[in-house]
Design a protein around this motif. Structure first.
Motif, PDB file in Angstrom:
ATOM      1  N   GLU A 149     -50.223  47.624 -26.326  1.00 50.01           N
ATOM      2  CA  GLU A 149     -49.959  46.186 -26.345  1.00 50.01           C
ATOM      3  C   GLU A 149     -49.853  45.685 -27.786  1.00 50.01           C
ATOM      4  OE1 GLU A 149     -53.221  44.671 -24.100  1.00 50.01           O
ATOM      5  OE2 GLU A 149     -52.614  45.676 -22.267  1.00 50.01           O
ATOM      6  N   LEU A 150     -50.698  46.223 -28.655  1.00 47.83           N
ATOM      7  CA  LEU A 150     -50.644  45.849 -30.066  1.00 47.83           C
ATOM      8  C   LEU A 150     -49.287  46.197 -30.665  1.00 47.83           C
ATOM      9  CD1 LEU A 150     -52.439  45.031 -32.699  1.00 47.83           C
ATOM     10  CD2 LEU A 150     -52.439  47.499 -33.073  1.00 47.83           C
ATOM     11  N   ILE A 151     -48.791  47.394 -30.367  1.00 46.16           N
ATOM     12  CA  ILE A 151     -47.492  47.805 -30.891  1.00 46.16           C
ATOM     13  C   ILE A 151     -46.389  46.896 -30.372  1.00 46.16           C
ATOM     14  CG2 ILE A 151     -45.767  49.645 -30.889  1.00 46.16           C
ATOM     15  CD1 ILE A 151     -48.136  50.087 -32.776  1.00 46.16           C
ATOM     16  N   ALA A 152     -46.493  46.478 -29.106  1.00 47.29           N
ATOM     17  CA  ALA A 152     -45.508  45.542 -28.559  1.00 47.29           C
ATOM     18  C   ALA A 152     -45.528  44.232 -29.341  1.00 47.29           C
ATOM     19  CB  ALA A 152     -45.787  45.294 -27.077  1.00 47.29           C
ATOM     20  N   VAL A 153     -46.723  43.703 -29.599  1.00 47.51           N
ATOM     21  CA  VAL A 153     -46.847  42.449 -30.352  1.00 47.51           C
ATOM     22  C   VAL A 153     -46.310  42.624 -31.767  1.00 47.51           C
ATOM     23  CG1 VAL A 153     -48.479  40.782 -31.310  1.00 47.51           C
ATOM     24  CG2 VAL A 153     -48.768  41.592 -28.969  1.00 47.51           C
ATOM     25  N   HIS A 154     -46.653  43.733 -32.408  1.00 49.85           N
ATOM     26  CA  HIS A 154     -46.175  43.980 -33.768  1.00 49.85           C
ATOM     27  C   HIS A 154     -44.648  44.077 -33.802  1.00 49.85           C
ATOM     28  CE1 HIS A 154     -50.103  45.662 -35.756  1.00 49.85           C
ATOM     29  NE2 HIS A 154     -50.230  44.440 -35.284  1.00 49.85           N
ATOM     30  N   THR A 155     -44.070  44.687 -32.771  1.00 52.42           N
ATOM     31  CA  THR A 155     -42.608  44.792 -32.731  1.00 52.42           C
ATOM     32  C   THR A 155     -41.972  43.420 -32.547  1.00 52.42           C
ATOM     33  OG1 THR A 155     -42.827  47.008 -31.770  1.00 52.42           O
ATOM     34  CG2 THR A 155     -40.665  45.975 -31.653  1.00 52.42           C
ATOM     35  N   ILE A 156     -42.592  42.585 -31.721  1.00 52.02           N
ATOM     36  CA  ILE A 156     -42.107  41.210 -31.567  1.00 52.02           C
ATOM     37  C   ILE A 156     -42.114  40.510 -32.926  1.00 52.02           C
ATOM     38  CG2 ILE A 156     -42.679  38.938 -30.609  1.00 52.02           C
ATOM     39  CD1 ILE A 156     -43.755  40.477 -28.132  1.00 52.02           C
ATOM     40  N   GLY A 170     -36.171  27.955 -47.167  1.00 54.25           N
ATOM     41  CA  GLY A 170     -36.500  28.667 -45.944  1.00 54.25           C
ATOM     42  C   GLY A 170     -36.177  30.146 -46.052  1.00 54.25           C
ATOM     43  N   LEU A 171     -35.044  30.462 -46.661  1.00 54.16           N
ATOM     44  CA  LEU A 171     -34.656  31.860 -46.825  1.00 54.16           C
ATOM     45  C   LEU A 171     -35.638  32.594 -47.718  1.00 54.16           C
ATOM     46  CD1 LEU A 171     -32.724  34.208 -46.424  1.00 54.16           C
ATOM     47  CD2 LEU A 171     -31.319  33.302 -48.300  1.00 54.16           C
ATOM     48  N   ARG A 172     -36.035  31.982 -48.827  1.00 52.22           N
ATOM     49  CA  ARG A 172     -36.998  32.641 -49.722  1.00 52.22           C
ATOM     50  C   ARG A 172     -38.314  32.914 -48.995  1.00 52.22           C
ATOM     51  NH1 ARG A 172     -34.850  28.869 -53.405  1.00 52.22           N
ATOM     52  NH2 ARG A 172     -36.632  27.471 -53.099  1.00 52.22           N
ATOM     53  N   SER A 173     -38.788  31.946 -48.241  1.00 51.17           N
ATOM     54  CA  SER A 173     -40.040  32.122 -47.509  1.00 51.17           C
ATOM     55  C   SER A 173     -39.901  33.198 -46.435  1.00 51.17           C
ATOM     56  CB  SER A 173     -40.469  30.805 -46.860  1.00 51.17           C
ATOM     57  OG  SER A 173     -40.808  29.841 -47.833  1.00 51.17           O
ATOM     58  N   ALA A 174     -38.804  33.163 -45.700  1.00 51.01           N
ATOM     59  CA  ALA A 174     -38.592  34.137 -44.632  1.00 51.01           C
ATOM     60  C   ALA A 174     -38.490  35.556 -45.183  1.00 51.01           C
ATOM     61  CB  ALA A 174     -37.328  33.785 -43.844  1.00 51.01           C
ATOM     62  N   GLU A 175     -37.795  35.711 -46.305  1.00 52.58           N
ATOM     63  CA  GLU A 175     -37.670  37.039 -46.915  1.00 52.58           C
ATOM     64  C   GLU A 175     -39.028  37.547 -47.400  1.00 52.58           C
ATOM     65  OE1 GLU A 175     -33.091  37.051 -48.624  1.00 52.58           O
ATOM     66  OE2 GLU A 175     -34.706  36.276 -49.890  1.00 52.58           O
ATOM     67  N   ARG A 176     -39.817  36.660 -48.001  1.00 50.78           N
ATOM     68  CA  ARG A 176     -41.140  37.058 -48.482  1.00 50.78           C
ATOM     69  C   ARG A 176     -42.053  37.427 -47.309  1.00 50.78           C
ATOM     70  NH1 ARG A 176     -44.365  39.783 -51.618  1.00 50.78           N
ATOM     71  NH2 ARG A 176     -46.362  38.759 -52.070  1.00 50.78           N
ATOM     72  N   ILE A 177     -41.985  36.646 -46.237  1.00 48.82           N
ATOM     73  CA  ILE A 177     -42.794  36.952 -45.048  1.00 48.82           C
ATOM     74  C   ILE A 177     -42.417  38.317 -44.492  1.00 48.82           C
ATOM     75  CG2 ILE A 177     -43.144  36.329 -42.622  1.00 48.82           C
ATOM     76  CD1 ILE A 177     -42.996  33.383 -43.559  1.00 48.82           C
ATOM     77  N   GLU A 178     -41.127  38.571 -44.390  1.00 47.81           N
ATOM     78  CA  GLU A 178     -40.694  39.859 -43.848  1.00 47.81           C
ATOM     79  C   GLU A 178     -41.208  41.008 -44.705  1.00 47.81           C
ATOM     80  OE1 GLU A 178     -36.750  41.576 -41.665  1.00 47.81           O
ATOM     81  OE2 GLU A 178     -36.439  40.290 -43.408  1.00 47.81           O
ATOM     82  N   GLU A 179     -41.138  40.850 -46.021  1.00 43.51           N
ATOM     83  CA  GLU A 179     -41.617  41.894 -46.933  1.00 43.51           C
ATOM     84  C   GLU A 179     -43.117  42.149 -46.750  1.00 43.51           C
ATOM     85  OE1 GLU A 179     -42.260  42.528 -51.770  1.00 43.51           O
ATOM     86  OE2 GLU A 179     -41.131  40.805 -51.002  1.00 43.51           O
ATOM     87  N   VAL A 180     -43.907  41.070 -46.753  1.00 47.08           N
ATOM     88  CA  VAL A 180     -45.365  41.201 -46.641  1.00 47.08           C
ATOM     89  C   VAL A 180     -45.759  41.683 -45.253  1.00 47.08           C
ATOM     90  CG1 VAL A 180     -47.549  39.924 -46.705  1.00 47.08           C
ATOM     91  CG2 VAL A 180     -45.784  39.452 -48.409  1.00 47.08           C
ATOM     92  N   LEU A 181     -45.113  41.138 -44.224  1.00 46.63           N
ATOM     93  CA  LEU A 181     -45.473  41.473 -42.844  1.00 46.63           C
ATOM     94  C   LEU A 181     -45.228  42.948 -42.544  1.00 46.63           C
ATOM     95  CD1 LEU A 181     -46.329  40.486 -40.001  1.00 46.63           C
ATOM     96  CD2 LEU A 181     -43.903  40.037 -39.556  1.00 46.63           C
ATOM     97  N   LEU A 182     -44.070  43.450 -42.889  1.00 44.51           N
ATOM     98  CA  LEU A 182     -43.752  44.838 -42.576  1.00 44.51           C
ATOM     99  C   LEU A 182     -44.705  45.793 -43.285  1.00 44.51           C
ATOM    100  CD1 LEU A 182     -39.837  44.866 -42.582  1.00 44.51           C
ATOM    101  CD2 LEU A 182     -41.419  44.447 -40.710  1.00 44.51           C
ATOM    102  N   LYS A 183     -45.011  45.518 -44.535  1.00 45.48           N
ATOM    103  CA  LYS A 183     -45.949  46.357 -45.271  1.00 45.48           C
ATOM    104  C   LYS A 183     -47.332  46.311 -44.625  1.00 45.48           C
ATOM    105  CE  LYS A 183     -47.941  47.016 -49.887  1.00 45.48           C
ATOM    106  NZ  LYS A 183     -47.979  46.496 -51.297  1.00 45.48           N
ATOM    107  N   HIS A 184     -47.748  45.119 -44.226  1.00 50.36           N
ATOM    108  CA  HIS A 184     -49.068  44.953 -43.607  1.00 50.36           C
ATOM    109  C   HIS A 184     -49.157  45.704 -42.283  1.00 50.36           C
ATOM    110  CE1 HIS A 184     -52.656  43.137 -41.907  1.00 50.36           C
ATOM    111  NE2 HIS A 184     -51.942  42.705 -40.893  1.00 50.36           N
TER     112      HIS A 184
END
Length: 218
Positions: free
Chosen positions: A17-24, A121-135
């Protein structure tokens, strides 16, 4: 003589279930980033849909991390004191990500007020994607090992608390991101947690998700 396979532990199911949430979250981050990128490039992206989808994403990620910090981590710290340092590091990453999510929320508010906030919005979204995927890449191996060892009773209690407190908004986005572009690992386990009426509405919810993607220029 054939042997019967042992039943899946509650910890294994919870990890699925965790992997499903992370993929979402991974896919949701990409959806948001691509939409802001398209809008910044002057492509037709519906502002109302972008605002509502961004707000859903911010709330979804915030809730997930809050559930981990307030529900999961205390149990894991109690059971596995040797993992405290790893869990503390993950919490610190949650705090960094929360700051980035707040910046995206501010850009969304500006967009709603009529400002040209696509670049912010783009700068924030790109930064979130970078931090989130690494995390998420760092978190999953830690939790995969620990979840297998958590007693079933603890897992069942935690799941109930998480399901009871889960956001009720955006079921079309949850369903859509679980199957686009293919079904996530843990789809069946994750879907089993939804109310029966939501499961019955899966097809119209998926059609609504397709409309959202189209409105976001994707």
């Amino acid at each position: 003589m054939a042997t019967r396979s042992s039943p899946e532990s509650q910890g294994s199911r919870m990890y699925n279930e965790l992997i499903a949430v992370h993929t979402i979250m991974r896919r949701g981050s990409g959806l948001i980033t691509n939409a802001y990128d398209a809008r910044a490039a002057g492509k037709p992206v519906d502002a109302k849909t972008l605002i509502s989808t961004s707000r859903w994403f911010v709330g979804f990620v915030h809730h997930h991390h809050q559930s981990e910090d307030e529900l999961f981590w205390p149990v894991l710290r109690r059971l596995f004191p040797q993992a405290v340092a790893s869990l503390d590091a993950l919490t610190a990453e949650h705090e960094v990500l929360d700051e980035e999510l707040d910046k995206l929320a501010a850009a969304v508010d500006a967009l709603r007020a009529g400002a040209r906030a696509a670049d912010a919005g783009l700068r924030s979204a790109e930064r979130i994607e970078e931090v989130l995927l690494k995390h998420l890449d760092a978190e999953e191996p830690v939790l995969q090992e620990l979840f297998q060892q958590v007693p079933d009773d603890d897992i069942i209690r935690l799941r109930k608390a998480i399901v009871d407190g889960a956001p009720k908004t955006g079921p079309h986005l949850v369903f859509g991101l679980m199957v686009d572009p293919e079904r996530v690992p843990g789809y069946a386990d994750m879907s089993a947690n939804f109310p029966g009426v939501v499961r019955l509405l899966r097809r119209p919810l998926l059609r609504r998700y397709d409309k959202v993607k189209l409105a976001l220029g994707q």
